[in-house]
Design an enzyme around this catalytic site. Structure first.
Site, PDB file in Angstrom:
ATOM      1  N   ASP A  52      -5.887 -11.455 -91.280  1.00  0.00           N
ATOM      2  CA  ASP A  52      -6.165 -12.418 -90.214  1.00  0.00           C
ATOM      3  C   ASP A  52      -6.693 -11.880 -88.962  1.00  0.00           C
ATOM      4  O   ASP A  52      -7.452 -12.452 -88.261  1.00  0.00           O
ATOM      5  CB  ASP A  52      -4.596 -13.009 -89.749  1.00  0.00           C
ATOM      6  CG  ASP A  52      -4.289 -14.063 -90.899  1.00  0.00           C
ATOM      7  OD1 ASP A  52      -4.945 -14.349 -91.729  1.00  0.00           O
ATOM      8  OD2 ASP A  52      -3.100 -14.663 -90.721  1.00  0.00           O
ATOM      9  N   SER A 170       3.361 -16.051 -80.733  1.00  0.00           N
ATOM     10  CA  SER A 170       4.039 -17.198 -80.201  1.00  0.00           C
ATOM     11  C   SER A 170       5.461 -17.582 -80.909  1.00  0.00           C
ATOM     12  O   SER A 170       6.316 -17.715 -80.373  1.00  0.00           O
ATOM     13  CB  SER A 170       3.193 -18.392 -79.804  1.00  0.00           C
ATOM     14  OG  SER A 170       3.938 -19.582 -79.704  1.00  0.00           O
TER      15      SER A 170
END
Length: 270
Positions: A52, A170
């Site tokens: 990613d 997050s």
């Protein structure tokens, strides 16, 4: 990398490689090599092989050029690089013939302002993070949304995340998952001193201003791009970028399948 290039060639594509990747793999003598900006200018499709993090860098550079991206997962998680390396010859040919799902993802533009000057500016695809210094105590931040005062927070830091980044830092800090189709951001305090400071979901049309009130050696991180040693009075301004990334997925791809696999959710029964 070679297997991907050969698969593309067998399906009628002209292949060029990113300059550093071509050098590292020794394929620079076989394929033309281009800088990432040149790929945006000259290519119709980017196939990104890696994790990613690799995709984040490619998306930031290629989104302004509106080049679609296909992700081949050679990393650990693969939330946005979703085709396993062992399935490239199965997955790529139908996609090259037009059998794919389009997935548009928003991005953030972050600026660090010092007085009237902008001292740093960058696109972020996952998140913008303000962190305390490595040896210092908490950082105190004053937060405004669309010019409205929200709060003063003392914490280890603050995360402003896109829906794509909601599965990254997050999530680790206690933020919620946002479906990529949700036009929202998540603002998540990192280890806040006051436990009533909780994550909040905002419309991504909002402009967020975060002022450093106090805290030595605080830093701002825009995905993997960093500005260290923020000063008291510095303001980090976050707004939606005019650019968005376009991912292409194999037909049958489903976001919930990705969550179930990567987060090891119980799949249950039909």
């Amino acid at each position: 990398m070679l297997a991907v290039a050969e698969c593309l060639e067998r399906n009628g594509c002209q292949v060029a490689m990113e300059f550093r990747a071509a050098e590292m793999t020794g394929l620079n003598s076989r394929y033309p090599s281009l800088e990432m900006v040149e790929i945006g200018e000259q290519c119709d499709l980017a196939v990104v092989v890696g994790g990613d993090g690799t995709m984040l860098g490619a998306a930031r550079t290629l989104a302004p050029a509106k080049v679609p991206l296909i992700g081949i997962n050679q990393g650990r998680l693969g939330f946005i690089t979703d085709i396993p390396l062992g399935r490239i010859c199965e997955a790529l040919p139908p996609m090259l013939r037009g059998a794919y799902i389009e997935d548009h993802r928003s991005m953030m533009l972050g600026q660090v302002k010092r007085g009237e000057s902008t001292v740093f500016e960058a696109l972020a695809f996952n998140d913008i993070v303000i962190n305390r210094g490595s040896t210092a105590g908490m950082v105190e931040l004053r937060i405004e949304v669309d010019g409205h005062f929200v709060s003063n927070q003392r914490a280890d830091g603050l995360i402003v995340s896109t829906s794509t980044g909601s599965t990254a830092y997050s999530l680790s800090a206690g933020g919620p998952l946002l479906h990529p189709s949700v036009a929202g951001w998540v603002m998540v305090p990192i280890a806040p001193h006051t436990l009533s400071n909780r994550p909040i979901v905002l419309n991504d049309s909002s402009e967020i201003t975060i002022e450093v009130v106090s805290g030595r050696k605080a830093s701002a991180n825009f995905d993997t791009q960093s500005l260290s040693s923020l000063q008291p009075g510095d303001r980090i301004v976050v707004r939606r970028s005019e650019h968005e990334a376009l991912f292409l997925h194999p037909q049958g791809w489903n976001y919930f399948d990705t969550l179930r696999e990567k987060l090891h959710w119980n799949s249950g029964s039909n």
